[in-house]
Structure formats: structure tokens, C-alpha cells
Design a protein around this motif. Structure first.
Motif, PDB file in Angstrom:
ATOM      1  N   TRP A   6      24.368 -29.131   4.872  1.00 39.67           N
ATOM      2  CA  TRP A   6      24.712 -28.485   3.591  1.00 39.67           C
ATOM      3  C   TRP A   6      24.005 -27.151   3.473  1.00 39.67           C
ATOM      4  O   TRP A   6      24.384 -26.299   2.679  1.00 39.67           O
ATOM      5  CB  TRP A   6      24.302 -29.375   2.418  1.00 39.67           C
ATOM      6  N   LEU A  13      31.926 -21.637   1.563  1.00 43.79           N
ATOM      7  CA  LEU A  13      33.330 -21.303   1.306  1.00 43.79           C
ATOM      8  C   LEU A  13      33.775 -21.865  -0.039  1.00 43.79           C
ATOM      9  O   LEU A  13      34.715 -21.366  -0.659  1.00 43.79           O
ATOM     10  CB  LEU A  13      34.239 -21.818   2.428  1.00 43.79           C
ATOM     11  N   ASP A  14      33.081 -22.911  -0.495  1.00 44.92           N
ATOM     12  CA  ASP A  14      33.419 -23.509  -1.784  1.00 44.92           C
ATOM     13  C   ASP A  14      33.198 -22.553  -2.951  1.00 44.92           C
ATOM     14  O   ASP A  14      33.685 -22.795  -4.046  1.00 44.92           O
ATOM     15  CB  ASP A  14      32.572 -24.772  -2.021  1.00 44.92           C
ATOM     16  N   ARG A  47      38.991 -23.254   5.885  1.00 43.89           N
ATOM     17  CA  ARG A  47      39.526 -24.554   5.481  1.00 43.89           C
ATOM     18  C   ARG A  47      40.523 -25.104   6.498  1.00 43.89           C
ATOM     19  O   ARG A  47      40.922 -26.259   6.434  1.00 43.89           O
ATOM     20  CB  ARG A  47      40.193 -24.450   4.099  1.00 43.89           C
ATOM     21  N   PHE A  48      40.952 -24.242   7.426  1.00 44.27           N
ATOM     22  CA  PHE A  48      41.914 -24.671   8.447  1.00 44.27           C
ATOM     23  C   PHE A  48      41.268 -24.839   9.813  1.00 44.27           C
ATOM     24  O   PHE A  48      41.962 -24.933  10.817  1.00 44.27           O
ATOM     25  CB  PHE A  48      43.053 -23.644   8.568  1.00 44.27           C
TER      26      PHE A  48
ATOM     27  N   ASN B 238      37.231 -29.567  -2.213  1.00 43.54           N
ATOM     28  CA  ASN B 238      37.833 -28.273  -1.909  1.00 43.54           C
ATOM     29  C   ASN B 238      38.099 -28.025  -0.425  1.00 43.54           C
ATOM     30  O   ASN B 238      38.946 -27.235  -0.076  1.00 43.54           O
ATOM     31  CB  ASN B 238      36.928 -27.173  -2.456  1.00 43.54           C
ATOM     32  N   HIS B 239      37.354 -28.657   0.437  1.00 44.13           N
ATOM     33  CA  HIS B 239      37.675 -28.505   1.860  1.00 44.13           C
ATOM     34  C   HIS B 239      37.377 -29.803   2.585  1.00 44.13           C
ATOM     35  O   HIS B 239      36.959 -30.778   1.964  1.00 44.13           O
ATOM     36  CB  HIS B 239      36.940 -27.314   2.484  1.00 44.13           C
ATOM     37  N   ARG B 240      37.627 -29.809   3.877  1.00 47.85           N
ATOM     38  CA  ARG B 240      37.426 -31.042   4.629  1.00 47.85           C
ATOM     39  C   ARG B 240      35.957 -31.221   4.940  1.00 47.85           C
ATOM     40  O   ARG B 240      35.421 -30.553   5.799  1.00 47.85           O
ATOM     41  CB  ARG B 240      38.254 -31.007   5.908  1.00 47.85           C
ATOM     42  N   LEU B 241      35.340 -32.156   4.230  1.00 46.01           N
ATOM     43  CA  LEU B 241      33.935 -32.430   4.505  1.00 46.01           C
ATOM     44  C   LEU B 241      33.820 -33.257   5.773  1.00 46.01           C
ATOM     45  O   LEU B 241      32.796 -33.244   6.450  1.00 46.01           O
ATOM     46  CB  LEU B 241      33.309 -33.183   3.327  1.00 46.01           C
ATOM     47  N   THR B 263      44.009 -29.557   4.128  1.00 47.15           N
ATOM     48  CA  THR B 263      42.800 -28.756   3.992  1.00 47.15           C
ATOM     49  C   THR B 263      41.746 -29.392   3.084  1.00 47.15           C
ATOM     50  O   THR B 263      40.723 -28.779   2.839  1.00 47.15           O
ATOM     51  CB  THR B 263      43.166 -27.391   3.402  1.00 47.15           C
ATOM     52  N   VAL B 264      42.016 -30.568   2.546  1.00 47.44           N
ATOM     53  CA  VAL B 264      41.077 -31.166   1.598  1.00 47.44           C
ATOM     54  C   VAL B 264      40.590 -32.524   2.097  1.00 47.44           C
ATOM     55  O   VAL B 264      41.079 -33.035   3.102  1.00 47.44           O
ATOM     56  CB  VAL B 264      41.712 -31.340   0.189  1.00 47.44           C
ATOM     57  N   ARG B 305      32.313 -28.647  -4.100  1.00 48.52           N
ATOM     58  CA  ARG B 305      33.347 -28.267  -5.070  1.00 48.52           C
ATOM     59  C   ARG B 305      34.502 -29.267  -5.074  1.00 48.52           C
ATOM     60  O   ARG B 305      35.054 -29.607  -4.037  1.00 48.52           O
ATOM     61  CB  ARG B 305      33.888 -26.882  -4.710  1.00 48.52           C
TER      62      ARG B 305
END
Lengths: 422, 582
Positions: A6, A13-14, A47-48, B238-241, B263-264, B305
Motif C-alpha cells: 500500500w 491511482l485511486d 487499471r488495465f 476502484n481498481h483491481r486489488l 478493471t475493478v 477507493r
């Protein structure tokens, strides 16, 4: 691949709210379509991405110069440039790295090798035939402003040689010189030592190695990790003693302070101790000044001096301390550049496919210098590669602010770039 | 009034309904499907996206587990491009004590669910954010499924096989013939919600694939079907943890699964008995509970997030059952109302899971075949739907395609990389009444900004093409590549191929202001339960764009209202059946 805690840059990006302010400020996206912009390749593309995908999905991230203007303008604190650096490292981890980028990442080694026979090395590198060859074979742009090896010894040899003339004092400060000062521009180090001693400090120059930034920006994280671990071993002891570690290379100090720990996810107690002890030299001198301890026996220097704070300097988030100190010198008409970036971005502008992009980015700065009129004899800038690019783009000599300050103390000749009386 | 004659009428456009239509059409039946909204508008489009390995049910519901693993293997062949091979872990956290892990391993062997214990170190290497205090990790062939794409692909396969699909057609009554004892359902009367016209569809066999609404539909034929609507709330990060499905290795409970989908990453889910399948209000404790449980799988998750929360309603059915909904069986139920209630011509298929939709369709059509007296075998298990040649879906595929085809300048939705051509093709060739339909088609507005920047762009584009739409649901349109940026490109001259103009634009399409308002409301609905921290910042920016800059809440809409507006009446009545966990 590198662990992702973390604490690392990934989760930042969050923080992106998609406002595109970074895209509108990005100096690279402004001049080329090859770079889709910081938000696109940074928090958006991130995110991709995942480790171990069939293939790295995007390569346009390689056109990020890492100047960090995006971080500077981001209203929510996304570490965009670092996201990009990590994505590039992932591509390198997946697909390997070109010989050129490997070389550009190893300026310490190049510095060492060239310093064995600097005249030969300078001739070998700087003759037109070699430059064309390097351009065609290696992809190092033939016009780009490569440095010259110092012909009067390295900074290290000077420190050794003059050991008995150095000031001894209870007030000590550690100097991190970086590779460029060591092999190409020892006079920067001499000016720094002169200024520090003039203010009553004993300067300790411990063994040290490259900060690893050129490798970080070329995606060689494993090698960069070894470098940072080396510096942690060599320097943390001084930090524990409560000594400040000051540097004249603003990108090196930034790497020690922030870039290496963040990008490499190195958050050990030692790494944190080192991080907290590192200062850019003017950031530190400004503290001295604010405490009323900076000597002000300045000689008058009458000149118009355009000053550009490098991107890497602004990334320290400490304001523009070099400018604040230079303004104390009587006679200097300091003109602050608001240009975003000079375009060289470390090793970026040397690459044949990016040279023109770098020059187009730098035009904002070159134009600013031209606008200051014919009275301008030199410019000032804190970062070595930026100075080389500035000289390349304007045809005017460029000096580190520490040289100007040393000259104002009457210790340094700006023309000859040497200590007075040496 | 329009009349349509068919052999099989399927009611419901979710995974099961489209599966039934696909299967029936492949067996040569004349088939019509009606859905009151868009495909997947009900439960199918509101689930977490897990392709079950069966691991979740091996101990509790072995029959379900066997069905899951068999279907898992079949869907990998028939719906390849709708699936992502994430793999799944069952992890034993410090809270999951007892003998369950050993029972789990034994039950996996018993049911044939492949299960392989890996070291905790290996699991952490693959998923660095996984709770490092887990004691054991089992790997199973879980996956992630795009239920929107899969349903669209199934629907297209059904169309190609000859089925007719009518979306935005709501059943207003069943055509019931005969009296006591001789009673039979002979079709349904449906209303086109876009223009209010009624259509009568006569069918030899009517199949209710209405899921949680099955009770309401059966009532139209005077039949009691006791559905237990189990509301499940899900929270999307919000994204792939993580890039692997994470399950807690314990008896299935609330909030014990984290699914990386597109993407999540989605944490699911609660299970609350509700009275009405359209009661989808999310309670604050549900969101809090998901995040707290998520922290046990991925410590720190609750600080990351959250992009959205939503709820779906499970159609659980257990004859004579009145207990808690979590305890109801997950097996599907096929009701033959001739045998059960003396009403011929009507079957109800409900319960089950997305993963078993194909099997449910097979059993249902088998039963219909028995009634209609034509013996034809099911071939869906060996019939790939259009698009499988793309191979398994992978996270970076859109990014890769946009880069390879240099489409960065064509993006309408930047978060989810939706190009203008993708949007236009979906709008032209697919029944589109609202922007939310396009969201289900191409993921418009599903990213971090939740419609902040793509809503006004998409509305502008739809306004431009509003009167240039082709025959809805055209068979020659390649739904299989619905989500592929590179496939949906303009030709080299930059021309967009405009299909024939047919003026059948439903109301919302012809009113851009309604489109905008409805979509903003729809996005807003899922954000209100999670309005804090970073998503709050995002929503504040979105609010400034739409309310301060565009004055969107005062747009004229000529007194119109779209078929979806009633969904946005925020229900503020307390839920009487709220059973808060101890």
C-alpha cells in the motif's frame, strides 16, 4: 516483479479524479502525438495492467520523459510520473532492455571508464564519426549535448589531494556529489565545498555511488535497487549521527529522498533515516539563511541572469530556494523562467527517437531566454543535464547557482569555472 | 394490436432466458423472447462476475458444486471471450478456524472440483496484498465472467439460430385459456414500454425465466410460486486489488469473496430477505460490513477507493421454505405448472447461478420438448457463441487494442476506453433506449468518474445519430466484438458506415436531455451509498460539471419521461425485513 505494498505508488491511482489537468500541462503531450498524456498512460492505463499479462499492453508510456510536471499540477496528489516509471520497468522486466538504455543508465560506469584517459575518451566520443555511428548503431542522437570528461582529474581525486587544506570544524555537513560532478564537472563540487567551508562547515565526502536515477528512468529497477542499497549502507550512518547530507545534483537528491524508496518499495528503517537526512544544497542553505547564519559578504555581480528551476527541483516541493538565495546577491537581475521543462529529462533527450521531442519541449525555455535580450551572458540552472540542454538550445553558457554563489563570495571564477587562486 | 405466433415464448432477458431462447432456437423451435427492459437489466447484470469453480458449494451443496464445475468447463469452450482465467484461491484466515479446510479438501475430491494446496509464500508472491496471516491456501479454477457480454453473445447466437428478441417489452398479462382443470397458458400480452403499444404473442409453450420476478409472473396465471428474493449488496473497489478470485475457506457467508472483474474488484455479498425484487435499497451497514470483511482478505482494502455499490436480487426458491435466505438452496428449480398446479403451457425456471445458466436452459427446453412432443437433443454444450475466436478476455485487451490501432483520440469514455465507434455501433445496432443500455453494452461510465466526463459526450453523439438507426437487433451485426475497440473502427477514409435509416427511435433516444438526466441519476444511485473520501472528491467534480456548469437539473425535457424514470424514485421507507447480522 516488484512487490506492491500500500506504500508503493500503485495505489495512488485511486486519487485520480480524471480532471485532465495533468494532460493539459504535460510538455511532451503538447508537442507530440506519440505520447497520449500522463493521465492516459498513468492512473488510467494502470487499471488495465497486471503482472504476467500475455504481453505488455501499451508502449506509449515509454514516451513519458519523467519530468513530473504532472505530479506538480495534479490537484489530488496522484504519483503519475512514478506510475509511468513503474509501467516502463514492467515492460523492461517482460521484454528486456536495449543496449543503449542500459548504457544510458550507467553513467557512473561510463564516467569511471572515461576518466582513465579523459582526453582520449572525449575525442573518442565527440568526433563527428563516432556521433554518427552512435546515432545509427546505438540510437543516441548525434546532435544531443553529451558531456565531456573532466581533463583535470575527478572531483574525488581533488578532494583526496587537498585533504590537508580542508577546513576542520565542529559543524559538519556531508556532501553527496553524484556522478556528473565526480567525472564531468568537478568544479561544481569545488564550488560547493568552497561555499560550505566559507560558512564554517567541515565538509565530509564519504564513499558513495550513483543514486540509480538513470536506471530508474530506463526501467532497470533491479540494478537501481542495488545502487540504492549501496547508498543506504554508505550514508545512513551519517544520517543517524544527525548530519545533513546535501547535494548539488538536484535529481540525485530527489532520488535519495523520494524516488528510489517509492519506486522500489523500499521502506526499511535505514532507508527512511537516509531519506529524512538528504537536502538539496540550496534548500539547506536557505535554512541556514533563515536561521541568520548564512554569510552575506557578497561581491556585487552585475548581470541579467535567466534562471530555470529544473523539473526535478520543483519535484522536491520546497519552493525555489536557489532563487531566494541568488536574489540576495547585489547586482544580479534574476529572471525566473516559468517554462515547464527543458526537454532533456535526464537521458530522454539523448535518444534518437526522442531528441526532437526534447528540443520541441525545450523551446518554451529557449524562447524565454531569448526574450531576456542581448545583455544575457549566461543562464543558471541546478541540474547538470538541463544545463547541457540549455547551452545546446540557447548557445549561451549555463552555470549552477552554487557557482554563482561561490563567485559572489569571491571564491570562484565563473568564466574559467575554477576556484580563485587554484 | 400486433399478433405474433410462435412455438416457444421466453419471458426474461437475463442469462437464463437468453440461454433458453438460444437452446430452443438451436433445436429448431420458433422462439420469441421478451424482456421488459434491457438484456441483463435484472439479476444477471447485477452480480459480482464470478465464474464458479464449485468450490464455494462443495461442503454445503455438493450437487451445486458438481453442476458448477461441469458448466465451468463447458462455458470456457462456448463463451471463451466473455471469461477471464483469473484462477481462484480459498484462503484460511485467522478467523476461519476449525476443521472446515480439511472438509473442504475432502469435499472437493468428492465432487471433482480441482483443488490444489499451494504455499502461503507462493500465494503472496502472486497476490502481494493478500492477508499475510492466512494459514493455508487452496487453488481452484474460479474465473471472472462478463455477464453483460456473455448474455449479449448468447442473445446474438439465439438470433442467428432464428429466435426473435423484443427488448423493452413488458408482460402485462398471460393469455390464459380454459377453466378449472383444463387451464392452459397460450402466450402473453406484452407492452412496448417505449411507445406504449401492446402486442399479443401466442405460444405453444411459455417459459418464465424471470428469476426473482417469477412469483409475480406466476400470479398472472393464478399460480402461487413462493420466491425468496435475497438481496445481495456488492461493493466495487476502484481498481483491481487482486488478480485472482479470493474466497474465504469457510461456510459461505456475507462478504467472503473478492472478484477481480474487468478493471475493478468486487466484494460480495450480503444476503437479505426482501419483499420486493425491485427493492434494491442499500443499507449503510451492508457497505460497512463488506469493507470490514474485505479487510480480512486484503488488509487495508477498506481504506482504498470505493467506486460504487449496487444490489441484485437472488431468485431463491425452496418449496415450502421460510427460513433465512442464505440457507436456501442454490440449486435451480424447474417448475412444470401442469404437473404442479394443473396449468398447462407454462414452465418456470428459477434459482441457480449465472454459472449454471446453460444447464438450466438445457433442462428447461428438455422439459418443453417433452410437452411439445418433438424429441430433439440439446447441442449448446458444443456450440460456441460468436466471438470465441478472440480467446479468453484479459485485463489489458482494450488498452492494447487502443494503442495498436492508435485510437487514443477517439475515446468517449476515457476510464473504460470506449471509443466513439464502439458507442455508435452499439447504439445503432442494438436496442438502445437509455445510456444505461450502452453502459451494459460497452461499459460506458463504469470507471472511476462514474459518467462525469463521458455522459455529455455520449449524449451529444447519440443526439447526432438519433435518427440513423438500423433495424434493432440486426443479425448481421457482430455483437461478439461489442467490446473491442480495434474491431469497431471507422474505415480508412474515416467514414462511419451508417445503416439504413429507420425511424423507430424510442422516446429517450430522441430526447438527449432525458438521456443525460437519466444516466446521471442512474450513476448517482450507486454512488450515494459510498459517498466519502476519494469518490466524494470525484462526485464533487462531477456535480460542478453538471449542476454548476451545465445546469443539468433544469434541462427542459418537454414533459417526457423515460421508461426508467421510476427506478430513480429514491425509496426512503425503512425495510421491515431488515435482519442485521449480530
Amino acid at each position: 516483479m516488484f512487490t506492491e505494498s500500500w506504500l508503493s505508488v500503485g495505489p495512488s491511482l485511486d486519487d485520480c479524479i480524471k480532471c485532465n489537468i495533468c494532460s493539459s500541462y504535460c510538455p511532451v503531450a503538447a508537442v507530440t502525438d506519440l505520447f497520449p498524456g500522463p493521465k492516459y498512460v498513468g492512473p488510467q492505463a494502470q487499471r488495465f495492467r497486471e503482472n504476467g499479462q500475455p504481453h505488455s499492453p501499451d508502449h506509449s508510456v515509454d514516451y513519458c520523459s519523467g519530468c513530473r510536471v504532472c505530479n506538480e499540477v495534479c490537484p489530488t496528489g496522484v504519483k503519475i510520473a512514478e506510475l509511468n516509471a513503474r509501467a516502463r520497468a514492467q515492460i523492461v522486466a517482460d521484454q528486456g532492455i536495449s543496449l543503449r538504455n542500459r548504457l544510458l543508465g550507467r553513467n557512473e560506469l561510463l564516467g569511471k571508464v572515461g576518466s582513465i584517459a579523459p582526453s582520449l575518451a572525449n575525442f573518442g566520443l565527440h568526433n563527428p564519426v563516432s556521433r554518427v555511428l552512435a546515432d545509427k548503431v546505438m540510437g543516441i542522437a548525434k546532435e544531443a549535448p553529451l558531456p565531456h570528461w573532466s581533463r583535470n582529474g575527478t572531483f574525488g581525486s581533488w578532494i583526496k589531494r587537498t585533504g590537508d587544506q580542508r577546513l576542520r570544524s565542529d559543524r559538519k555537513v556531508v556532501y553527496y556529489h553524484g556522478c556528473a560532478t565526480m567525472y564531468y564537472e568537478p568544479f561544481i563540487g569545488k564550488a560547493a565545498v568552497a561555499v560550505l567551508e566559507h560558512n564554517g562547515f567541515e565538509v565530509i565526502v564519504p564513499p558513495q555511488n550513483c543514486c540509480g536515477l538513470p536506471m530508474l528512468s530506463n526501467g532497470e529497477f533491479k540494478a537501481a535497487r542495488n545502487y540504492h542499497e549501496g547508498n543506504i549502507q554508505k550514508l545512513t550512518g551519517y544520517a543517524r549521527e544527525g548530519l545533513a547530507i546535501v547535494g548539488t545534483s538536484t535529481s540525485c537528491t530527489l532520488t535519495l529522498k523520494e524516488e528510489a524508496p517509492e519506486l522500489l518499495d523500499m521502506h526499511s528503517e535505514e532507508a527512511n533515516t537516509l531519506k529524512m537526512a538528504v537536502w538539496d544544497i540550496f534548500e539547506w542553505l536557505r535554512e541556514l539563511y533563515q536561521a541568520g547564519e548564512l554569510r552575506s559578504d557578497f561581491h556585487r555581480i552585475d548581470m541579467v541572469l535567466p534562471y530555470h528551476a529544473p523539473c526535478q527541483y520543483r519535484a522536491h516541493r520546497v519552493g525555489k530556494p536557489a532563487m531566494e538565495i541568488l536574489m540576495l546577491i547585489p547586482g544580479i537581475d534574476l529572471r525566473e523562467s516559468h517554462a515547464r521543462c527543458c526537454g532533456i529529462a535526464g537521458t530522454y533527450g539523448y535518444k534518437v527517437e526522442k531528441y526532437q521531442i526534447g528540443m520541441d519541449v525545450g523551446e518554451e525555455l529557449f524562447g524565454f531566454v531569448r526574450e531576456q535580450g542581448d545583455a544575457v551572458e549566461m543562464t543558471a540552472c541546478d541540474s547538470e543535464t538541463c544545463r547541457w540542454q540549455l547551452e545546446h538550445g540557447t548557445g549561451l553558457p549555463s552555470r549552477h547557482p552554487i557557482e554563482i554563489l561561490a563567485a559572489a563570495y569571491g571564491l570562484y571564477d565563473l568564466e574559467a569555472r575554477a576556484l580563485v587562486g587554484s | 394490436m400486433k399478433h405474433i405466433e410462435t412455438e416457444i415464448l421466453v419471458i426474461g432477458g437475463g442469462a437464463t432466458g437468453t440461454g433458453v431462447a438460444w437452446d430452443a432456437a438451436l433445436r429448431g423451435f420458433k422462439t420469441v423472447l421478451v424482456e421488459k427492459r434491457d438484456l441483463t437489466h435484472g439479476t444477471t447484470g447485477r452480480y459480482h462476475g464470478l465464474l464458479h469453480s464449485g468450490g464455494r458449494y462443495v461442503v454445503k451443496d455438493p450437487q451445486s458444486a458438481r453442476e458448477c464445475i461441469a458448466e465451468n468447463r463447458i462455458l470456457r469452450r462456448t463463451h471463451t471471450h466473455c471469461l477471464e482465467e483469473t484462477g481462484g484461491f480459498f484462503v484460511v484466515t485467522p478467523e476461519d478456524e476449525g476443521d472446515f479446510p480439511d472438509r473442504f479438501v475432502a469435499a472437493c475430491a468428492e465432487t471433482g472440483v480441482p483443488c490444489n494446496e499451494i504455499t502461503v509464500a507462493e500465494a503472496l508472491r502472486r497476490e502481494p496484498l493478500l492477508n499475510p496471516r492466512v494459514s493455508r491456501v487452496f487453488e481452484v479454477p474460479d474465473g471472472a465472467a462478463d455477464s453483460f457480454l456473455a448474455t449479449h453473445a448468447t442473445a446474438q447466437a439465439a438470433r442467428i439460430a432464428g429466435a426473435e428478441l423484443f427488448l423493452y417489452h413488458e408482460v402485462v398479462g398471460l393469455l390464459v385459456e380454459g377453466g378449472e382443470g383444463e387451464c392452459r397458458v397460450a402466450g402473453a400480452r406484452v407492452r412496448d414500454v417505449a411507445n406504449g403499444e401492446d402486442v399479443e404473442i401466442h405460444a405453444a409453450m411459455t417459459i418464465s425465466a424471470t428469476g426473482a420476478w417469477a412469483g409475480q409472473l406466476a400470479k398472472m396465471a393464478g399460480i402461487e410460486v413462493e420466491i425468496i428474493p435475497g438481496k445481495g449488496t456488492m461493493v466495487a473497489m476502484n481498481h483491481r486489488l487482486v488478480n485472482t478470485v479470493l474466497n474465504r475457506c469457510k461456510m459461505p457467508a456475507d462478504g467472503d469473496i473478492l472478484v477481480p472483474i474487468h478493471t475493478v474488484s468486487v466484494i460480495g455479498t450480503t444476503d437479505v430477505r426482501v419483499t420486493d425484487p425491485e427493492h434494491l435499497r442499500i443499507e449503510p451497514w451492508e457497505v460497512q460490513f463488506m469493507l470490514d470483511e474485505g479487510d480480512k482478505l486484503v488488509p487495508g482494502l477498506s481504506k482504498a477507493r470505493v467506486v460504487r455499490a449496487w444490489a441484485g436480487v437472488r431468485p431463491l426458491y425452496q418449496e415450502g421454505y421460510t427460513g433465512a435466505s442464505r440457507e436456501a438452496t442454490r440449486q435451480f428449480t424447474l417448475l412444470d405448472h401442469r404437473e404442479r398446479d394443473g396449468v398447462a403451457g407454462l414452465l418456470t425456471i428459477t434459482g441457480g447461478k449465472w454459472t449454471t445458466f446453460r444447464l438450466m436452459a438445457e433442462k428447461t427446453v428438455d422439459k418443453a420438448v417433452g410437452h411439445l412432443g418433438e424429441l430433439k437433443g440439446c447441442i449448446t454444450a458444443n456450440t460456441p457463441v460468436p466471438g470465441v475466436e478472440q480467446g479468453f478476455y484479459w485485463l489489458g485487451h482494450r488498452l492494447h487494442e487502443v494503442e495498436a490501432a492508435r485510437l487514443q483520440g477517439q475515446l468517449v469514455c476515457e476510464c473504460e476506453l470506449v471509443t466513439r465507434s464502439m458507442l455508435e455501433n452499439a447504439a445503432r445496432n442494438n436496442p438502445t433506449v437509455t445510456l444505461d443500455d450502452l453502459r451494459r453494452d460497452v461499459r460506458l461510465g463504469m470507471g472511476p468518474c462514474q459518467g462525469g466526463f463521458c455522459t455529455y459526450r455520449a449524449v451529444g453523439i447519440l443526439h447526432e445519430i438519433g435518427d440513423q438507426r438500423s433495424e434493432i437487433g440486426a443479425v448481421d451485426w457482430n455483437v461478439a466484438f461489442l467490446q473491442s475497440p480495434a474491431y469497431n473502427q471507422d474505415d480508412e477514409a474515416g467514414n462511419r458506415h451508417l445503416p439504413l435509416t429507420i425511424d423507430n427511435s424510442p422516446l429517450a433516444i430522441s430526447s438527449p436531455n432525458l438521456l443525460l438526466r437519466d444516466f446521471l441519476q442512474e450513476r448517482w444511485k450507486g454512488v450515494t451509498p459510498i459517498l466519502w473520501g476519494r469518490q466524494l472528491k470525484q462526485e464533487r467534480l462531477d456535480e460542478l460539471i453538471y449542476l454548476s456548469l451545465m445546469n443539468a437539473d433544469h434541462l427542459p425535457d418537454d414533459g417526457g419521461s423515460s421508461p426508467l424514470s421510476e427506478f430513480y424514485n429514491f425509496d426512503t421507507t425503512p425495510n421491515e425485513n431488515m435482519d442485521i447480522p449480530e
